[in-house]
Design a protein around this motif. Structure first.
Motif, PDB file in Angstrom:
ATOM      1  N   VAL A 300      34.926  60.808  46.133  1.00  0.00           N
ATOM      2  CA  VAL A 300      35.759  59.613  46.330  1.00  0.00           C
ATOM      3  C   VAL A 300      35.822  58.794  45.042  1.00  0.00           C
ATOM      4  CG1 VAL A 300      35.914  57.403  47.566  1.00  0.00           C
ATOM      5  CG2 VAL A 300      35.331  59.504  48.801  1.00  0.00           C
ATOM      6  N   MET A 301      34.644  58.609  44.433  1.00  0.00           N
ATOM      7  CA  MET A 301      34.614  57.826  43.191  1.00  0.00           C
ATOM      8  C   MET A 301      35.494  58.460  42.122  1.00  0.00           C
ATOM      9  SD  MET A 301      30.604  56.792  42.973  1.00  0.00           S
ATOM     10  CE  MET A 301      30.760  55.998  41.399  1.00  0.00           C
ATOM     11  N   MET A 302      35.455  59.781  42.060  1.00  0.00           N
ATOM     12  CA  MET A 302      36.278  60.461  41.053  1.00  0.00           C
ATOM     13  C   MET A 302      37.759  60.345  41.408  1.00  0.00           C
ATOM     14  SD  MET A 302      33.814  63.696  40.448  1.00  0.00           S
ATOM     15  CE  MET A 302      33.853  64.214  38.760  1.00  0.00           C
ATOM     16  N   ALA A 303      38.060  60.445  42.692  1.00  0.00           N
ATOM     17  CA  ALA A 303      39.458  60.292  43.111  1.00  0.00           C
ATOM     18  C   ALA A 303      39.973  58.896  42.771  1.00  0.00           C
ATOM     19  CB  ALA A 303      39.583  60.542  44.611  1.00  0.00           C
ATOM     20  N   LEU A 304      39.085  57.917  42.824  1.00  0.00           N
ATOM     21  CA  LEU A 304      39.499  56.544  42.519  1.00  0.00           C
ATOM     22  C   LEU A 304      39.635  56.310  41.017  1.00  0.00           C
ATOM     23  CD1 LEU A 304      37.321  54.504  45.059  1.00  0.00           C
ATOM     24  CD2 LEU A 304      39.715  55.175  45.269  1.00  0.00           C
ATOM     25  N   GLY A 305      39.236  57.281  40.216  1.00  0.00           N
ATOM     26  CA  GLY A 305      39.448  57.143  38.780  1.00  0.00           C
ATOM     27  C   GLY A 305      38.178  57.068  37.957  1.00  0.00           C
ATOM     28  N   THR A 306      37.022  57.312  38.585  1.00  0.00           N
ATOM     29  CA  THR A 306      35.778  57.310  37.813  1.00  0.00           C
ATOM     30  C   THR A 306      35.746  58.560  36.941  1.00  0.00           C
ATOM     31  OG1 THR A 306      34.721  56.251  39.693  1.00  0.00           O
ATOM     32  CG2 THR A 306      33.264  57.146  38.012  1.00  0.00           C
ATOM     33  N   ARG A 307      35.463  58.366  35.674  1.00  0.00           N
ATOM     34  CA  ARG A 307      35.441  59.497  34.738  1.00  0.00           C
ATOM     35  C   ARG A 307      34.132  60.280  34.883  1.00  0.00           C
ATOM     36  NH1 ARG A 307      37.731  58.489  28.920  1.00  0.00           N
ATOM     37  NH2 ARG A 307      39.880  57.993  29.423  1.00  0.00           N
ATOM     38  N   PRO A 308      34.166  61.573  34.551  1.00  0.00           N
ATOM     39  CA  PRO A 308      32.923  62.361  34.624  1.00  0.00           C
ATOM     40  C   PRO A 308      31.764  61.708  33.862  1.00  0.00           C
ATOM     41  CG  PRO A 308      34.784  63.810  34.278  1.00  0.00           C
ATOM     42  CD  PRO A 308      35.329  62.414  34.208  1.00  0.00           C
ATOM     43  N   GLN A 310      31.235  58.671  33.408  1.00  0.00           N
ATOM     44  CA  GLN A 310      30.727  57.515  34.158  1.00  0.00           C
ATOM     45  C   GLN A 310      29.834  57.969  35.318  1.00  0.00           C
ATOM     46  OE1 GLN A 310      34.716  55.867  34.706  1.00  0.00           O
ATOM     47  NE2 GLN A 310      34.090  54.038  33.585  1.00  0.00           N
TER      48      GLN A 310
ATOM     49  N   ILE B  55      43.964  65.122  42.052  1.00  0.00           N
ATOM     50  CA  ILE B  55      42.588  65.555  42.361  1.00  0.00           C
ATOM     51  C   ILE B  55      42.550  67.059  42.614  1.00  0.00           C
ATOM     52  CG2 ILE B  55      41.736  63.339  43.195  1.00  0.00           C
ATOM     53  CD1 ILE B  55      42.126  64.301  46.045  1.00  0.00           C
ATOM     54  N   ASN B  76      39.606  64.034  31.807  1.00  0.00           N
ATOM     55  CA  ASN B  76      39.444  62.594  31.567  1.00  0.00           C
ATOM     56  C   ASN B  76      40.768  61.851  31.693  1.00  0.00           C
ATOM     57  OD1 ASN B  76      36.741  62.162  31.263  1.00  0.00           O
ATOM     58  ND2 ASN B  76      36.746  62.674  29.077  1.00  0.00           N
ATOM     59  N   ALA B  79      41.598  61.525  35.274  1.00  0.00           N
ATOM     60  CA  ALA B  79      40.830  60.434  35.894  1.00  0.00           C
ATOM     61  C   ALA B  79      41.499  59.100  35.567  1.00  0.00           C
ATOM     62  CB  ALA B  79      39.395  60.447  35.378  1.00  0.00           C
ATOM     63  N   ARG B  82      44.592  58.693  37.684  1.00  0.00           N
ATOM     64  CA  ARG B  82      44.270  58.292  39.059  1.00  0.00           C
ATOM     65  C   ARG B  82      43.876  56.826  39.103  1.00  0.00           C
ATOM     66  NH1 ARG B  82      41.431  63.455  39.051  1.00  0.00           N
ATOM     67  NH2 ARG B  82      39.455  62.375  38.715  1.00  0.00           N
ATOM     68  N   LEU B  83      43.136  56.417  38.083  1.00  0.00           N
ATOM     69  CA  LEU B  83      42.654  55.036  38.059  1.00  0.00           C
ATOM     70  C   LEU B  83      43.811  54.040  37.985  1.00  0.00           C
ATOM     71  CD1 LEU B  83      40.292  53.026  37.751  1.00  0.00           C
ATOM     72  CD2 LEU B  83      40.363  53.439  35.298  1.00  0.00           C
ATOM     73  N   PHE B  88      44.341  55.785  46.679  1.00  0.00           N
ATOM     74  CA  PHE B  88      44.068  56.772  47.735  1.00  0.00           C
ATOM     75  C   PHE B  88      43.589  56.080  49.003  1.00  0.00           C
ATOM     76  CE2 PHE B  88      43.643  59.971  44.323  1.00  0.00           C
ATOM     77  CZ  PHE B  88      44.339  61.029  44.903  1.00  0.00           C
ATOM     78  N   LEU B 111      36.558  49.337  37.169  1.00  0.00           N
ATOM     79  CA  LEU B 111      36.738  50.537  36.331  1.00  0.00           C
ATOM     80  C   LEU B 111      37.850  50.311  35.311  1.00  0.00           C
ATOM     81  CD1 LEU B 111      36.533  53.537  38.853  1.00  0.00           C
ATOM     82  CD2 LEU B 111      34.812  52.819  37.213  1.00  0.00           C
TER      83      LEU B 111
END
Lengths: 408, 234
Positions: A300-308, A310, B55, B76, B79, B82-83, B88, B111
């Motif tokens: 979920v965090m990654m789907a929301l835009g958290t980078r690897p 992070q 995703i 990256n 990501a 998506r951010l 979602f 973020l």
């Protein structure tokens, strides 16, 4: 800040597991600090015993004396050496000695000895020989050529207080020197080589015996702390440059002790390594379980835009949080135990023979707490924590969001 | 130019056997759309949303969302896409359990490095607008399913993304809560122009959607405008 706060809260989601991990880190670190404290105390006592028995922190001789000792290799310009020593900070005592070898004879027996000519007052400021007297009295200028013998040497010579002892030596000029002394004291230092082979006489008597005039063979210094040895040696080299002398720290005079400490340190590092491996398994288990349980959340965090990267930071922060609490627990427990035994000591009477073999005359070892011990142990914990955290952190960062979100 | 554009997008899952989830899908979506992808289970609805949201990656075809070409985009950058472009909403809410309601809303904004005060103010405004201001300090587990899903929708729109992708958002809600949620999303769509794309089986969602895209076996079989500006088409 976001990932620090998040990490802290994540750590305490499973309070029981985290507390167990923190205790594993804490107890491991505490044991490490305490063990280092014992080792440091033990080593310091070994060094101190050796230094205070005879060796001193620093010795000054004519060049090449240490490799081939000879009474004829006297200290050049002892007066200048003394003036330099008196101006050095950290020097609390200094003794100028005459050392040579000879034969001690009584009516019943004779034995080879190391003859040590000392100034009683000066020697008191460096060694503890005056406290080791078990019969009779310490040397004094009473005009009767007093001699002190170690207990086992006196037994070998079958001599008692008041007995005559003849010392025969080869003097500095090659002639034979012989003088009659009166046994005024018997000492027991606990060091076999001293008790069985050294005869103390007055320096003036020794100078006469060895035909040295007013010359001496060595200067021995006692410092306020053994940690000052390198600076004092450097200062002496700087101030006595050009003179035909050698300046030796205690570990060059008694390399056995230094080697013993190095071997003992190696054992300590092996034990510490084993403990850190155990700690690392605990942390790895906690982090791996924690990440496994939160696979969906990472997705979920990654789907929301958290980078690897992070995600890596988050997991590493969680490991650091565990390490931090563990370090506080470990340093506190370790310091408390070390300080307690620094005051009360640990009685090693049960293994006294083994202890004596290392040069420690007391059966009680006092632990020692140093900033370096705490700092290095804590740094080691954090290195372990970070190293162990990397694998689960990288694994979490490589999750595919779409698969992680579906994870049940 | 369309907000979303898919050209011949295919995606096959490789398990023990190859399962094609999307087959040569081509479609576009305008900004401000309120659209639903429907179809039976396994028709490729979720896969479509996943590849649109970056995703998941298609095996072939071209996807462009809000001006960003998702073909071969590094992880990256994906990501980051998506951010900044995607919101979602998941079927299972998926709020972060250790964060409060307000912090969950702030998460994406944080973020994006939005200043603390700004994001706090924005989160509070959103919660107030849907009558949930008093729940801002609660943890997700203290909320009902309906409340959690509304928070999830607010989280999705918190940073005003180009499009909100909602995968079966009402599947875990009762009818009343589903209706409340749809009211909220419809209002946001109409008042703020936020684009919504749902995947759903729910007749309630289909009734509200202005455009219905029907998938079957991974292919688009129907694509129709069913209402205009909130009114059912005749």
């Amino acid at each position: 800040m976001l990932f620090i706060s998040l990490a802290w809260r994540n750590v305490w989601r499973n309070r029981r597991r985290s507390l167990l991990t923190v205790m594993a880190i804490g107890l491991g670190l505490a044991f490490n600090v305490f063990l280092r404290g014992i080792t440091d105390g033990w080593h310091d006592e070994m060094v101190d015993n050796s230094v205070r028995a005879e060796v001193g922190h620093v010795q000054i001789h004519r060049a090449q004396y240490h490799d081939e000792p000879s009474v004829s290799k006297t200290l050049p310009d002892a007066g200048r050496v003394e003036r330099v020593i008196r101006e050095l900070p950290g020097v609390v005592g200094c003794s100028f000695r005459v050392i040579g070898s000879g034969l001690a004879s009584t009516a019943d027996n004779s034995s080879g000895v190391e003859v040590m000519g000392i100034d009683p007052a000066q020697e008191q400021s460096v060694t503890t020989i005056q406290h080791a007297i078990v019969k009779g009295a310490y040397l004094s200028q009473n005009g009767q050529r007093p001699i002190l013998l170690g207990e086992s040497l006196a037994t070998r010579l079958k001599s008692s207080l008041g007995d005559k002892v003849v010392l025969m030596v080869q003097a500095a000029d090659g002639s034979m020197g012989a003088q009659l002394f009166r046994l005024t004291g018997i000492f027991r230092s606990g060091a076999p080589e001293l008790d069985g082979g050294v005869a103390y006489i007055l320096r003036s008597d020794a100078q006469t015996l060895f035909s040295l005039g007013d010359r001496v063979t060595e200067a021995v210094l006692l410092l306020s702390s053994s940690r000052q040895v390198p600076q004092v040696v450097e200062a002496l080299h700087h101030n006595l440059t050009g003179d035909d002398i050698e300046i030796l720290p205690w570990w060059e005079v008694e390399p056995f002790i230094k080697q013993f400490i190095q071997i003992d340190d190696a054992f300590f590092y092996v034990i510490a390594l084993i403990f850190f491996v155990v700690i690392s398994i605990g942390i790895l288990n906690t982090l791996t379980m924690s990440i496994f349980e939160r696979t969906r959340e990472f997705g979920v965090m990654m789907a929301l835009g958290t980078r690897p990267v992070q995600i890596v930071r988050l997991v590493v922060n969680e490991a650091i949080a565990l390490g931090l609490v563990g370090a506080v627990v470990g340093d506190t427990l370790g310091s408390a135990a070390t300080l307690f035994f620094a005051k009360h000591g640990i009685n090693l009477g049960a293994v006294k023979a083994g202890v004596a073999a290392t040069g420690i005359t007391s059966s009680v070892v006092y632990t020692q707490l140093t900033a370096a011990n705490l700092i290095y142990s804590t740094i080691a914990v954090f290195i372990v924590v970070l190293a162990v955290a990397l694998y689960p952190a990288v694994r979490a960062s490589h999750l595919k969001p779409v698969e992680a979100i579906r994870y049940v | 130019m369309a907000l979303v554009e898919l050209i011949n997008v295919s995606r096959t899952y490789h398990d023990h056997v190859d399962v094609p989830a999307l087959k040569q899908v081509t479609l576009s979506l305008e900004k401000g759309a309120f659209a639903a992808v429907t179809g039976p289970s396994g028709s490729g609805k979720s896969t479509l949303l996943n590849v649109l949201g970056g995703i998941d990656r298609p095996d072939e075809g071209k996807i462009q969302v809000a001006g960003v070409d998702l073909t071969d985009t590094p992880a990256n950058q994906l990501a980051d896409f998506r951010l900044r472009r995607i919101g979602f909403v998941f079927q299972a809410f998926n709020l972060l359990p250790v964060l409060s309601v307000e912090e969950n809303l702030e998460f994406v904004a944080a973020l994006q490095a939005m200043p603390k005060l700004s994001r706090q103010q924005r989160a509070r405004e959103l919660l107030e607008a849907v009558g949930m201001a008093e729940l801002r300090g609660k943890r997700p587990n203290d909320l009902s399913g309906g409340q959690q899903q509304r928070v999830a929708v607010l989280r999705a729109i918190m940073t005003e993304p180009a499009i909100v992708l909602a995968d079966e958002p009402t599947a875990n809600l009762d009818s009343a809560n589903a209706s409340l949620l749809l009211d909220m999303m419809e209002r946001m769509n109409q008042e703020k122009g936020i684009t919504f794309l749902f995947s759903t089986h729910d007749p309630q969602v289909m009734e509200r959607a202005r455009r219905l895209i029907r998938l079957k076996d991974g292919a688009v079989v129907a694509d129709e405008i069913v209402r205009v500006s909130g009114l059912a088409s005749t």
